[in-house]
Motif scaffolding. Structure first.
Motif, PDB file in Angstrom:
ATOM      1  N   LYS A 116      -5.364  49.270 -60.670  1.00 31.34           N
ATOM      2  CA  LYS A 116      -6.057  49.639 -59.427  1.00 31.34           C
ATOM      3  C   LYS A 116      -5.987  48.494 -58.430  1.00 31.34           C
ATOM      4  CE  LYS A 116      -7.525  53.581 -61.014  1.00 31.34           C
ATOM      5  NZ  LYS A 116      -6.987  54.828 -60.547  1.00 31.34           N
ATOM      6  N   THR A 117      -6.132  48.825 -57.152  1.00 33.92           N
ATOM      7  CA  THR A 117      -6.101  47.831 -56.087  1.00 33.92           C
ATOM      8  C   THR A 117      -7.502  47.275 -55.860  1.00 33.92           C
ATOM      9  OG1 THR A 117      -4.258  48.983 -55.028  1.00 33.92           O
ATOM     10  CG2 THR A 117      -5.486  47.431 -53.663  1.00 33.92           C
ATOM     11  N   ILE A 118      -7.569  45.938 -55.720  1.00 29.86           N
ATOM     12  CA  ILE A 118      -8.848  45.271 -55.475  1.00 29.86           C
ATOM     13  C   ILE A 118      -8.711  44.255 -54.347  1.00 29.86           C
ATOM     14  CG2 ILE A 118      -9.665  45.556 -57.841  1.00 29.86           C
ATOM     15  CD1 ILE A 118      -9.063  42.572 -58.303  1.00 29.86           C
ATOM     16  N   LYS A 119      -9.867  43.921 -53.772  1.00 32.77           N
ATOM     17  CA  LYS A 119      -9.965  42.809 -52.820  1.00 32.77           C
ATOM     18  C   LYS A 119     -10.718  41.699 -53.535  1.00 32.77           C
ATOM     19  CE  LYS A 119     -10.215  45.443 -48.551  1.00 32.77           C
ATOM     20  NZ  LYS A 119     -11.013  45.756 -47.362  1.00 32.77           N
ATOM     21  N   VAL A 120     -10.153  40.501 -53.498  1.00 32.44           N
ATOM     22  CA  VAL A 120     -10.757  39.352 -54.161  1.00 32.44           C
ATOM     23  C   VAL A 120     -11.013  38.267 -53.124  1.00 32.44           C
ATOM     24  CG1 VAL A 120     -10.387  37.517 -55.857  1.00 32.44           C
ATOM     25  CG2 VAL A 120      -9.576  39.823 -56.342  1.00 32.44           C
ATOM     26  N   THR A 121     -12.203  37.702 -53.160  1.00 26.09           N
ATOM     27  CA  THR A 121     -12.532  36.522 -52.363  1.00 26.09           C
ATOM     28  C   THR A 121     -12.807  35.403 -53.347  1.00 26.09           C
ATOM     29  OG1 THR A 121     -13.508  37.881 -50.614  1.00 26.09           O
ATOM     30  CG2 THR A 121     -14.096  35.542 -50.638  1.00 26.09           C
TER      31      THR A 121
END
Length: 159
Positions: free
Chosen positions: A100-105
């Motif tokens: 799955k696609t994620i946004k990581v900071t």
């Protein structure tokens, strides 16, 4: 250990006994009052969380918190599902959402960048690996992740 982590340690066994998993906890001031916000999922994400589930877990958490003195003073309790942009915090969450696609900071910049978006390609020994594009991947230790959220599939298709 943060207050939210202390609270999770106390309530997680009771929530799991009720058939749910604590996905995330927020304990923060809002509009002059303290709010304890708990996000739950069915164990292993077997089915969607319903309003009845949230009410059930709210009762379990309220009872557990009453028997604890971890929070001094009043607060509002909110229980809800994590939603489609759910937060990923635990190793098992990253493993479950592989592909799955994620946004990581990240907590600190890596190659002058703190925000990354890509597909989870693996999680091993505390390290997350995401594919940023077909030519580049990125690995980061779980302890270096400030925030990670799923990208809804409809948005991920546009990336």
């Amino acid at each position: 250990m943060s207050k939210a982590e202390e609270i999770e340690k106390i309530i997680a066994p009771a929530v799991e006994a009720a058939g749910f998993e604590v996905v995330d906890i927020q304990f923060l001031p809002e509009a002059g009052r303290w709010v304890l916000r708990i996000f739950i999922d069915s164990l292993e994400g077997q089915r969607p969380v319903t309003l009845d589930d949230c009410q059930k877990v709210s009762g379990v958490v309220a009872e557990t918190m009453e028997n604890s003195d971890i929070i001094k003073g009043g607060y509002s309790l909110e229980v809800s599902s994590p939603g489609i942009e759910r937060t990923l915090r635990k190793e098992k969450h990253f493993i479950r959402f592989t592909g799955k696609t994620i946004k990581v900071t990240t907590c600190a910049p890596i190659e002058n960048q703190r925000n990354f978006t890509g597909k989870i390609v693996g999680f091993e020994n505390g390290t997350l690996t995401i594919e940023l594009d077909r030519k580049r991947s990125f690995s980061v230790d779980l302890k270096q992740i400030a925030r990670a959220k799923l990208v809804p599939e409809i948005q991920a298709e546009k990336l």
